[in-house]
Design an enzyme around this catalytic site. Structure first.
Site, PDB file in Angstrom:
ATOM      1  CG  LEU A 112       8.110   2.334   5.096  1.00 29.74           C
ATOM      2  CD1 LEU A 112       7.899   1.133   4.192  1.00 29.74           C
ATOM      3  CD2 LEU A 112       6.808   3.066   5.326  1.00 29.74           C
ATOM      4  CE  LYS A 165       3.047   3.060   3.279  1.00 30.90           C
ATOM      5  NZ  LYS A 165       3.182   3.105   4.724  1.00 30.90           N
ATOM      6  CD  GLU A 189       9.525   1.699  10.692  1.00 33.52           C
ATOM      7  OE1 GLU A 189       9.265   2.665   9.967  1.00 33.52           O
ATOM      8  OE2 GLU A 189       9.602   0.528  10.274  1.00 33.52           O
ATOM      9  CE1 TYR A 191       0.988  -0.349   4.438  1.00 37.11           C
ATOM     10  CE2 TYR A 191      -0.049   1.807   4.405  1.00 37.11           C
ATOM     11  CZ  TYR A 191       0.740   0.881   5.041  1.00 37.11           C
ATOM     12  OH  TYR A 191       1.288   1.164   6.269  1.00 37.11           O
TER      13      TYR A 191
HETATM   14  N1  PDD Z   1       2.452   4.917   7.422  1.00 30.62           N
HETATM   15  N2  PDD Z   1       7.031   3.718   9.172  1.00 30.62           N
HETATM   16  C1  PDD Z   1       5.907   2.988   9.103  1.00 30.62           C
HETATM   17  C2  PDD Z   1       5.882   1.648   9.738  1.00 30.62           C
HETATM   18  C3  PDD Z   1       4.794   3.487   8.391  1.00 30.62           C
HETATM   19  O1  PDD Z   1       3.682   2.744   8.294  1.00 30.62           O
HETATM   20  C4  PDD Z   1       4.858   4.787   7.821  1.00 30.62           C
HETATM   21  C5  PDD Z   1       3.706   5.367   7.049  1.00 30.62           C
HETATM   22  C6  PDD Z   1       6.058   5.517   7.942  1.00 30.62           C
HETATM   23  C7  PDD Z   1       6.228   6.861   7.300  1.00 30.62           C
HETATM   24  O2  PDD Z   1       6.305   6.756   5.910  1.00 30.62           O
HETATM   25  P1  PDD Z   1       5.844   7.929   4.939  1.00 30.62           P
HETATM   26  O3  PDD Z   1       6.614   9.139   5.369  1.00 30.62           O
HETATM   27  O4  PDD Z   1       6.242   7.466   3.616  1.00 30.62           O
HETATM   28  O5  PDD Z   1       4.364   8.111   5.119  1.00 30.62           O
HETATM   29  C8  PDD Z   1       7.123   4.937   8.606  1.00 30.62           C
HETATM   30  C9  PDD Z   1       1.276   5.309   6.669  1.00 30.62           C
HETATM   31  C10 PDD Z   1       1.028   6.777   6.675  1.00 30.62           C
HETATM   32  C11 PDD Z   1       0.108   4.485   7.154  1.00 30.62           C
HETATM   33  O6  PDD Z   1       0.333   3.307   7.438  1.00 30.62           O
HETATM   34  O7  PDD Z   1      -1.010   4.968   7.198  1.00 30.62           O
END
Ligand code: PDD
Length: 287
Positions: free
Chosen positions: A207, A149, A182, A33
């Protein structure tokens, strides 16, 4: 308010939007996703999210369901039909529908594609940022490919629920070395005692956050020193500031870790400035 989802080539009311019970996303979490922040109806950090989507799909040997241009058109049409200007766009691509069998289905099985859009109240999120949020720590118990992801988010969901139950907004995973990896849905940062920005390196099992990557640029352009170097929860509490980044949270100050204050327990000037600079840049480069 209309609520429209895109499901495999059709725009349908969300209440009627369904996927097959033998979709591999549902059966095996065999799906990836992406989430884009939406500013004034435009997708933030488009290049970073598309590049990561292609990489995630490539790592799982799932075909890109359509070209980037076609996918962009689908995302934007879903946004338009929902009449949402400020929000989040969610895309899920699974390996498709097949009779339950752990191994992959026959080549040519079409991936399933779902897009939804949700509204974000920017006044409320700015107020939350101005107050800061708490995080709690949680033992790292995820699989070894958090760089992909995938929708396999059960450990993240459990950790987030634990956080919610004690009034915290995020859970920070801590690995066997005692270092923060994270957040459950965000990347973790501190401004250390020397004023250096620190966030976990991407050799670790995290991630590769798109917001994280953009913010490294933004921070360096603002003359700040950034190191991709891990920190412990104790170092976070002893730091000047801490914050999280992600498409949902943007840049969000963290004021407490496991109930103990970070720095003086209030959102710091560096995080608030980076939030403003990130949002400015995201708006200017959104498509
Ligand atoms: N989540 N780490 C994890 C485990 C994440 O699920 C996310 C993002 C991030 C930040 O990634 P980015 O800057 O690309 O959004 C880091 C999304 C927003 C979600 O699961 O809804």
């Amino acid at each position: 308010m209309s609520r429209i989802a895109y499901v495999n080539g059709r725009f349908v009311p969300k209440s009627e939007a369904v996927v097959h019970i033998e979709d591999r996303g549902y059966q095996f979490a065999d799906a990836v996703y992406e989430v884009w922040a939406l500013f004034d109806g435009k997708l933030a950090d488009p290049e970073g999210h598309f590049a990561r989507l292609e990489r995630s799909l490539g790592e799982l040997a799932i075909d890109m369901p359509m070209s980037r241009a076609a996918l962009t058109a689908v995302l934007k049409e879903t946004v338009r039909r929902n009449r949402i200007r400020e929000g989040l766009v969610y895309l899920q691509v699974s390996r498709g529908v097949a009779k339950r069998d752990h191994a992959f289905p026959a080549p040519g099985t079409p991936p399933s594609v779902v897009v939804t859009v949700s509204r974000v109240d920017r006044v409320a999120t700015e107020a939350r940022a101005a107050k800061g949020v708490s995080v709690v720590t949680s033992p790292e118990n995820r699989w070894g490919r958090c760089d992909i992801k995938t929708v396999g988010l059960l450990p993240n969901a459990l950790a987030k629920q634990k956080a919610r139950e004690v009034g915290a907004v995020e859970a920070w995973f801590v690995d066997e070395l005692g270092l923060v990896t994270e957040g459950a849905s965000s990347n973790a940062w501190i401004v250390d005692r020397d004023g250096v920005l620190r966030t976990r390196d991407t050799q670790a099992n995290i991630l590769r956050g798109v917001t994280r990557l953009s913010l490294i640029d933004v921070a360096r352009e603002a003359g700040l020193k950034v190191e991709e170097r891990p920190f412990t929860p104790d170092e976070a509490r002893a730091a000047k500031e801490a914050f999280i980044t992600g498409a949902g949270t943007l840049v969000l100050p963290v004021i407490a870790v496991d109930g103990k204050p970070v720095g003086d327990g209030a959102p710091g000037p560096v995080a608030m400035k980076l939030r403003r600079l990130y949002i400015e840049r995201a708006k200017a480069t959104a498509v």
